[in-house]
Scaffold this motif. Structure first.
Motif, mmCIF file in Angstrom:
data_model
loop_
_atom_site.group_PDB
_atom_site.id
_atom_site.type_symbol
_atom_site.label_atom_id
_atom_site.label_comp_id
_atom_site.label_asym_id
_atom_site.label_seq_id
_atom_site.Cartn_x
_atom_site.Cartn_y
_atom_site.Cartn_z
ATOM 1 N N PHE A 134 52.656 42.008 -50.675
ATOM 2 C CA PHE A 134 51.811 41.403 -49.647
ATOM 3 C C PHE A 134 50.700 40.577 -50.313
ATOM 4 N N ASP A 137 47.463 42.095 -51.721
ATOM 5 C CA ASP A 137 47.615 42.890 -52.952
ATOM 6 C C ASP A 137 47.668 41.980 -54.171
ATOM 7 N N HIS A 222 53.201 50.103 -45.424
ATOM 8 C CA HIS A 222 54.425 50.152 -44.623
ATOM 9 C C HIS A 222 55.172 51.478 -44.771
ATOM 10 N N LYS A 245 49.356 50.375 -38.503
ATOM 11 C CA LYS A 245 50.786 50.101 -38.318
ATOM 12 C C LYS A 245 51.457 51.343 -37.712
HETATM 13 C C1 LIG Z 1 51.428 45.867 -47.789
HETATM 14 C C2 LIG Z 1 50.103 45.391 -47.252
HETATM 15 N N1 LIG Z 1 49.031 45.350 -48.077
HETATM 16 C C3 LIG Z 1 47.827 44.917 -47.650
HETATM 17 C C4 LIG Z 1 47.637 44.506 -46.345
HETATM 18 C C5 LIG Z 1 46.271 44.015 -45.940
HETATM 19 O O1 LIG Z 1 45.644 44.915 -45.132
HETATM 20 P P1 LIG Z 1 44.092 44.912 -44.708
HETATM 21 O O2 LIG Z 1 43.848 43.679 -43.921
HETATM 22 O O3 LIG Z 1 44.017 46.113 -43.856
HETATM 23 O O4 LIG Z 1 43.280 45.004 -45.947
HETATM 24 C C6 LIG Z 1 48.713 44.556 -45.442
HETATM 25 C C7 LIG Z 1 48.541 44.138 -44.046
HETATM 26 O O5 LIG Z 1 49.437 44.043 -43.259
HETATM 27 C C8 LIG Z 1 49.977 45.003 -45.926
HETATM 28 O O6 LIG Z 1 51.043 45.029 -45.112
#
Ligand SMILES: Cc1ncc(COP(=O)(O)O)c(C=O)c1O
Length: 419
Positions: A134, A137, A222, A245
């Motif tokens: 994502f 990350d 996920h 989620k």
């Molecule tokens: C695998 C993953 N990492 C990070 C995020 C980012 O999340 P956040 O906006 O809660 O920091 C998401 C958001 O969907 C995600 O699916």
């Protein structure tokens, strides 16, 4: 019940579903003609547990009635409120309660734990990540490498699928860890990829990384509430996840983190500290020196968002009642049913692995360039809620706590007409 591609079969499967009544605990958004929508988007935003409103209202009432007194005199005093979420959350991810804390948001928690567990040296400075992680990350790890004075393009190594393949082969992941391990400070993986839906073996990756002297962390965005997890036994150093989620905590819900017990009293771990991570007995002495609470709680920064936590509590109670084992059993059947119904459709390819051991609830449908968005629009106008991710993927996630086999059957029929 044998899985058959008929509505009668879907209804039979629903009649035999011991978790069927949990659907009534959620608000299902309306779709077309006043019918409930076919909501297959719990991988993006889980639905609202009906009790969430009551639980949030209870805290608003205490605020109205007691003002600051709610910290100690509320029905559920706010001072120790986050502890109410600890045990149920620990059960969902298979951790000891002391290893889990509910706090902040996902990317913020990732940064906080990278501060503690990414300790690059000139000989060991790499971060090994799943290819196509994502974006948040990837931004996080690159910025951490930069923060420590390393070139992010050199420091961040992505494990990508073989040419012409959509998913990673588990043996390739372990081989790359073995090859790159000596120069790697941290291995960071998801346990289900947001785009492909592929899940990864937490225990195998943790073991492979740690055998090479790396620290190993997981982003379970996920995975939490979707896949069975055993974080304590599987042994990664840390993990972070969100709860909007599969965990139905609501938009922007408060996130969580896991720090393995072996690190609980390690004073050499650097951390960015805040007063809420300070020893509770002396926190209000307001002393100048930071003394962390042992365990994951010691990573807290701030006093927590009670209204968000109230909403999340409502969902965690449902997880406790249903149990992850039963949820996963139903999830495997729901997704297998979806896979069966998609088998004879043309115009897309399911890129999610076909075995239950390499996926959670979600299937990702890859379309020809330009087609996916158009099909997604048609699905939406027919009362389906699922999402589209660039490039060309429609993600569909039947969620066992509120979806039915009939949802899956209806989705497949509407998809057939939309193609
Ligand atoms: C695998 C993953 N990492 C990070 C995020 C980012 O999340 P956040 O906006 O809660 O920091 C998401 C958001 O969907 C995600 O699916």
């Amino acid at each position: 019940v044998e899985l058959e591609a008929t509505e009668a079969c879907a209804r039979r499967l629903d009649r035999g579903d011991s978790l069927a009544s949990f659907r009534n605990e959620f608000s299902i958004p309306p779709g077309r003609n006043g019918d409930p929508s076919i909501y297959l988007c719990g991988n993006s935003l889980g639905l609202m547990p009906r009790k969430a409103r009551e639980y949030v209202d209870a805290e608003l009432d205490d605020w109205a009635r007691l003002g600051v007194g709610g910290h100690f005199r509320g029905k559920n005093p706010w001072m120790p409120y986050h502890a109410l979420l600890r045990d149920p959350m620990a059960r969902i991810v298979g951790a000891l309660p002391s290893e889990v804390v509910v706090m902040n948001s996902l990317t913020a928690n990732l940064h906080l734990l990278l501060v503690a567990f990414y300790r690059p040296t000139p000989r060991r400075f790499r971060i090994l990540v799943e290819g196509g992680a994502f974006p948040s990350d990837r931004y996080a790890v690159k910025s951490q490498a930069l923060f420590h004075g390393y070139d992010p393009d050199e420091a961040v190594v992505e494990v990508t699928p073989r040419p012409g393949e959509d998913c990673l082969r588990p043996e390739d992941v372990l081989r790359r860890i073995d090859e790159e391990g000596d120069s790697t400070a941290l291995v960071l993986f998801g346990n289900a990829n947001y785009y492909t839906g592929q899940s990864f073996d937490v225990a195998a990756i943790a073991r492979a990384g740690q055998e090479k002297g790396c620290r190993v962390g997981f982003d379970l965005a996920h995975g939490a509430g979707n896949l069975p997890l055993a974080l304590h036994d599987d042994g990664p150093d840390f993990a972070v996840w969100c709860s909007y989620k599969y965990l139905n905590g609501g938009p922007g819900a408060v996130a969580a983190a896991f720090v393995h017990e072996r690190h609980h009293d390690d004073e050499s771990l650097p951390r960015f500290s805040g007063w809420w991570g300070h020893d509770e007995k002396t926190r209000f002495e307001m002393g100048p020196e930071f003394r962390p609470i042992s365990g994951a709680d010691g990573f807290q920064l701030s006093n927590p968002p009670i209204l968000q936590m109230a909403a999340l509590r409502a969902s965690l109670e449902l997880f406790d009642r249903a149990g992850m084992r039963a949820l996963r059993e139903k999830s495997e059947r729901l997704t297998a049913y979806l896979e069966l119904l998609l088998e004879d459709l043309e115009g897309f390819r399911v890129i999610t692995p076909s075995g239950a051991e390499e996926r959670g609830a979600q299937l990702s449908l890859l379309f020809e360039p330009g087609q996916g968005r158009a099909v997604h629009r048609r699905l939406e106008s027919a009362g389906v809620v699922c999402d589209y991710r660039e490039p060309d993927v429609v993600r569909v996630a039947p969620v066992p706590i509120y979806n039915t086999f009939l949802d899956v059957y209806r989705f497949a029929s509407i998809l057939r007409e939309s193609l």
